[in-house]
Design an enzyme around this catalytic site. Structure first.
Site, PDB file in Angstrom:
ATOM      1  CG  HIS A  68      -2.207  -1.245   0.984  1.00  0.00           C
ATOM      2  ND1 HIS A  68      -3.366  -1.192   2.233  1.00  0.00           N
ATOM      3  CD2 HIS A  68      -2.897  -1.625   0.148  1.00  0.00           C
ATOM      4  CE1 HIS A  68      -4.041  -1.878   1.467  1.00  0.00           C
ATOM      5  NE2 HIS A  68      -3.737  -2.351   0.220  1.00  0.00           N
ATOM      6  CE1 TYR A 196      -4.739   3.787   9.623  1.00  0.00           C
ATOM      7  CE2 TYR A 196      -4.832   3.070  12.297  1.00  0.00           C
ATOM      8  CZ  TYR A 196      -4.101   3.295  10.793  1.00  0.00           C
ATOM      9  OH  TYR A 196      -3.565   2.326  11.117  1.00  0.00           O
ATOM     10  N   PRO A 287      -2.647  -0.239  19.326  1.00  0.00           N
ATOM     11  CG  PRO A 287      -4.296  -0.857  18.631  1.00  0.00           C
ATOM     12  CD  PRO A 287      -3.356  -0.432  20.201  1.00  0.00           C
ATOM     13  CE  LYS A 291       5.669   3.280  13.125  1.00  0.00           C
ATOM     14  NZ  LYS A 291       5.564   2.933  11.820  1.00  0.00           N
ATOM     15  CE1 TYR A 379      -0.550   3.951   9.799  1.00  0.00           C
ATOM     16  CE2 TYR A 379       0.491   2.907   8.149  1.00  0.00           C
ATOM     17  CZ  TYR A 379      -0.182   2.904   9.280  1.00  0.00           C
ATOM     18  OH  TYR A 379      -1.399   2.302   9.127  1.00  0.00           O
TER      19      TYR A 379
HETATM   20  P1  FAD Z   1       5.234 -11.529  21.650  1.00  0.00           P
HETATM   21  O1  FAD Z   1       4.216 -11.925  20.901  1.00  0.00           O
HETATM   22  O2  FAD Z   1       4.028 -11.160  22.588  1.00  0.00           O
HETATM   23  O3  FAD Z   1       6.080 -13.326  22.066  1.00  0.00           O
HETATM   24  C1  FAD Z   1       6.192 -13.442  23.468  1.00  0.00           C
HETATM   25  C2  FAD Z   1       6.771 -14.866  23.439  1.00  0.00           C
HETATM   26  O4  FAD Z   1       6.574 -15.431  24.419  1.00  0.00           O
HETATM   27  C3  FAD Z   1       4.889 -15.083  23.277  1.00  0.00           C
HETATM   28  O5  FAD Z   1       5.279 -16.451  22.091  1.00  0.00           O
HETATM   29  C4  FAD Z   1       5.053 -16.013  24.602  1.00  0.00           C
HETATM   30  O6  FAD Z   1       3.705 -16.893  24.755  1.00  0.00           O
HETATM   31  C5  FAD Z   1       6.352 -16.525  25.336  1.00  0.00           C
HETATM   32  N1  FAD Z   1       6.355 -16.160  26.026  1.00  0.00           N
HETATM   33  C6  FAD Z   1       5.845 -15.094  27.608  1.00  0.00           C
HETATM   34  N2  FAD Z   1       6.422 -15.391  28.505  1.00  0.00           N
HETATM   35  C7  FAD Z   1       7.154 -16.965  28.538  1.00  0.00           C
HETATM   36  C8  FAD Z   1       7.469 -17.989  29.826  1.00  0.00           C
HETATM   37  N3  FAD Z   1       6.987 -17.493  30.676  1.00  0.00           N
HETATM   38  N4  FAD Z   1       8.420 -18.874  29.145  1.00  0.00           N
HETATM   39  C9  FAD Z   1       8.572 -19.085  27.714  1.00  0.00           C
HETATM   40  N5  FAD Z   1       7.518 -18.146  26.853  1.00  0.00           N
HETATM   41  C10 FAD Z   1       6.872 -17.039  27.250  1.00  0.00           C
HETATM   42  N6  FAD Z   1       0.209  -4.312  17.056  1.00  0.00           N
HETATM   43  C11 FAD Z   1       0.222  -4.230  15.749  1.00  0.00           C
HETATM   44  O7  FAD Z   1       0.809  -3.650  14.875  1.00  0.00           O
HETATM   45  N7  FAD Z   1      -1.273  -4.295  15.434  1.00  0.00           N
HETATM   46  C12 FAD Z   1      -1.743  -4.599  16.167  1.00  0.00           C
HETATM   47  O8  FAD Z   1      -3.225  -4.522  15.711  1.00  0.00           O
HETATM   48  C13 FAD Z   1      -1.724  -4.943  16.985  1.00  0.00           C
HETATM   49  N8  FAD Z   1      -2.672  -6.641  17.729  1.00  0.00           N
HETATM   50  C14 FAD Z   1      -2.104  -6.862  18.274  1.00  0.00           C
HETATM   51  C15 FAD Z   1      -3.100  -7.760  19.710  1.00  0.00           C
HETATM   52  C16 FAD Z   1      -3.136  -8.206  20.653  1.00  0.00           C
HETATM   53  C17 FAD Z   1      -4.473  -9.607  21.109  1.00  0.00           C
HETATM   54  C18 FAD Z   1      -1.711  -7.877  21.106  1.00  0.00           C
HETATM   55  C19 FAD Z   1      -1.568  -9.452  22.502  1.00  0.00           C
HETATM   56  C20 FAD Z   1      -0.346  -7.557  20.958  1.00  0.00           C
HETATM   57  C21 FAD Z   1      -1.160  -7.483  18.951  1.00  0.00           C
HETATM   58  N9  FAD Z   1      -0.117  -5.520  18.897  1.00  0.00           N
HETATM   59  C22 FAD Z   1      -0.769  -5.203  17.894  1.00  0.00           C
HETATM   60  C23 FAD Z   1       0.817  -6.323  19.393  1.00  0.00           C
HETATM   61  C24 FAD Z   1       2.200  -7.027  18.223  1.00  0.00           C
HETATM   62  O9  FAD Z   1       1.821  -7.981  18.100  1.00  0.00           O
HETATM   63  C25 FAD Z   1       3.183  -6.688  19.254  1.00  0.00           C
HETATM   64  O10 FAD Z   1       3.852  -5.659  19.548  1.00  0.00           O
HETATM   65  C26 FAD Z   1       4.748  -8.102  18.505  1.00  0.00           C
HETATM   66  O11 FAD Z   1       3.361  -9.132  19.165  1.00  0.00           O
HETATM   67  C27 FAD Z   1       5.563  -7.959  19.458  1.00  0.00           C
HETATM   68  O12 FAD Z   1       5.941  -9.761  19.524  1.00  0.00           O
HETATM   69  P2  FAD Z   1       6.769  -9.833  20.835  1.00  0.00           P
HETATM   70  O13 FAD Z   1       7.429 -10.880  19.864  1.00  0.00           O
HETATM   71  O14 FAD Z   1       8.023  -9.025  21.294  1.00  0.00           O
HETATM   72  O15 FAD Z   1       5.860 -10.535  21.684  1.00  0.00           O
HETATM   73  C1  PHB Z   2      -4.271  -4.430  11.529  1.00  0.00           C
HETATM   74  O1  PHB Z   2      -4.295  -4.827  10.283  1.00  0.00           O
HETATM   75  O2  PHB Z   2      -4.528  -5.658  12.349  1.00  0.00           O
HETATM   76  C2  PHB Z   2      -3.698  -3.595  11.701  1.00  0.00           C
HETATM   77  C3  PHB Z   2      -3.752  -2.409  11.074  1.00  0.00           C
HETATM   78  C4  PHB Z   2      -3.356  -0.795  11.435  1.00  0.00           C
HETATM   79  C5  PHB Z   2      -3.052  -0.830  12.846  1.00  0.00           C
HETATM   80  C6  PHB Z   2      -3.729  -1.443  13.307  1.00  0.00           C
HETATM   81  C7  PHB Z   2      -3.741  -3.491  12.617  1.00  0.00           C
HETATM   82  O3  PHB Z   2      -2.866   0.555  12.735  1.00  0.00           O
END
Ligand code: FAD
Ligand code: PHB
Length: 385
Positions: A68, A196, A287, A291, A379
């Site tokens: 996009h 948005y 979200p 980012k 963005y």
């Molecule tokens: P995570 O993806 O959380 O990975 C951490 C991992 O560690 C997990 O697999 C977990 O199971 C594991 N873990 C936890 N505790 C332990 C332990 N004690 N021992 C071993 N393993 C463990 N960001 C956006 O930009 N757009 C979105 O739409 C968006 N939607 C989201 C929706 C939800 C419900 C959540 C929670 C987050 C969302 N985010 C979104 C944020 C984005 O998904 C996160 O920033 C991203 O997942 C970060 O990656 P990470 O690897 O740091 O953490």
């Molecule tokens: C998504 O596609 O899940 C999405 C896109 C833009 C955002 C947050 C989530 O700002």
């Protein structure tokens, strides 16, 4: 290296270290199936895409992801295009976090490298020494891993951050009185680029995952119970908040729905001794700026480079400045995410002064090239440094 957590941060770090000949073990509390299904982010910055390509895990993304060049901001009954590519030379890639995670897991397992799922009772020890240890239970047996460093990539509810001594870290946080109810619907997206929408009934976001899957969100209360939202109510709210003359929002079967509360959180520093925090373990953004995933990946790009210098060349200098380098980018993303959130969400009391300020800002970013460029460069992602 010991890596706790097989989310985007932990898996990307493992792949990066492997590419430079550094051995690591990845420990994940959940099952492979759970990790591969967890529905989360969907917008990748160019830097994220470039790194995944460099690491050789982009074949499916290159074939199937959707590019996009802009987004739409909708308010006061009109939809305005922000031409991000025209303004910055860069665009975004629509590709689900679940797909990124699937490809990283497949690459690691195909290479026969250690990635353990359903690990229990992870604890970290001696992080202030040069040989920290991780203890865990896996497949019915207790294990201890001695390593050069531990990467805490275990998300916002992980064990690494809370295991550090009291006073080692300073926490900064803000709760927002909003949540997002998100759905994945089996229907062709009704939009060419993300929308948005600012609306008196609350914010709405129209996004997508593929030519046949739409990802839509509506603003709800922070602690909203998803049980209050039967499918008809969700579509009614989406229709009302995104309505535009001459345009129709297509409906389809809802495959998944869930509520996420919105929060900003940062811990400083992102390291203590030989324990390094990355991704959601160190910071959370609301979200609205898309980012979260991108920050997790840029953290491990910085951390990976520094760990390679330590493990391959015995040089720990880059590691000492990991937190300072990462935090500069983290705080910029925190500000942008807070700003987008504040501009687009309906305050709980519907404060009319606040609403007028939001509309003034929305008009400004959609009529001034300077203001639109500022939004756009944040963005699409500022250069990694
Ligand atoms: P995570 O993806 O959380 O990975 C951490 C991992 O560690 C997990 O697999 C977990 O199971 C594991 N873990 C936890 N505790 C332990 C332990 N004690 N021992 C071993 N393993 C463990 N960001 C956006 O930009 N757009 C979105 O739409 C968006 N939607 C989201 C929706 C939800 C419900 C959540 C929670 C987050 C969302 N985010 C979104 C944020 C984005 O998904 C996160 O920033 C991203 O997942 C970060 O990656 P990470 O690897 O740091 O953490
Ligand atoms: C998504 O596609 O899940 C999405 C896109 C833009 C955002 C947050 C989530 O700002």
């Amino acid at each position: 290296m010991a890596i706790v957590g097989a989310g985007p941060a932990g898996l990307t770090l493992a792949q990066l270290l492997h590419a430079h000949g550094v051995e690591s073990v990845v420990l994940e509390a959940r099952s492979r199936d759970y990790v591969e299904r967890r529905l989360r982010a969907g917008v990748l910055e160019q830097g994220t895409v470039d790194l995944l390509r460099e690491l050789g895990v982009s074949a499916r993304m290159d074939a199937e992801a959707i590019e996009h060049g802009g987004i739409h901001l909708q308010f006061a009954g009109d939809r305005h295009h922000v031409p991000m590519r025209e303004l910055t030379g860069r665009g975004i890639t629509i590709w689900g976090q679940t797909e990124v995670v699937k490809d990283l897991i497949a690459a690691r397992l195909e290479a026969g490298l250690p990635l353990h799922f359903e690990v229990q009772d992870v604890t970290v020890h001696d992080v202030e020494s040069e040989r920290p240890r991780v203890r865990y239970r896996h497949a019915g047996a207790d294990h201890e891993l001695e390593c050069d460093a531990i990467a805490g990539c275990d998300g916002s509810h992980g064990v690494c951050r809370p295991s550090l001594p009291a006073g080692a870290l300073r926490e900064f946080s803000r709760e927002y009185p909003y949540g997002w109810l998100g759905i994945l619907a089996e229907v062709e997206p009704s939009i060419d680029e993300l929308v948005y929408a600012h609306h008196a009934r609350g914010f709405a976001l129209l996004s997508l995952r593929s030519p046949t899957l739409s990802r839509y969100y509506v603003q709800v209360a922070h602690d909203e119970d998803v049980a209050n939202w039967p499918d008809e109510r969700i579509w009614e709210e989406l229709q009302a908040r995104t309505a535009l003359a001459g345009w129709t929002l297509r409906e389809g079967p809802i495959l998944e729905k869930g509520v996420t509360g919105m929060r900003s959180f940062v811990v400083e520093p992102m390291q203590h001794g030989r324990l390094f925090l990355a991704g959601d373990a160190a910071h959370i953004v609301p979200p609205t700026g898309a980012k979260g995933l991108n920050l997790a990946i840029s953290d491990v790009a910085i951390l990976g480079e520094a760990l390679v210098a330590l493990c391959r060349d015995g040089d720990a200098t880059a590691l000492t400045s990991y937190s300072a380098r990462a935090l500069r980018r983290v705080w910029r993303a925190e500000h942008f995410s807070w700003w987008m959130t504040s501009m687009l969400h309906r305050p709980p009391d519907g404060d009319p002064f606040e609403e007028r300020l939001q509309l003034a800002q929305l008009r400004y970013v959609t009529s001034s090239d300077a203001a639109a460029t500022s939004l756009a460069e944040n963005y699409v992602g500022l250069p990694w440094g």
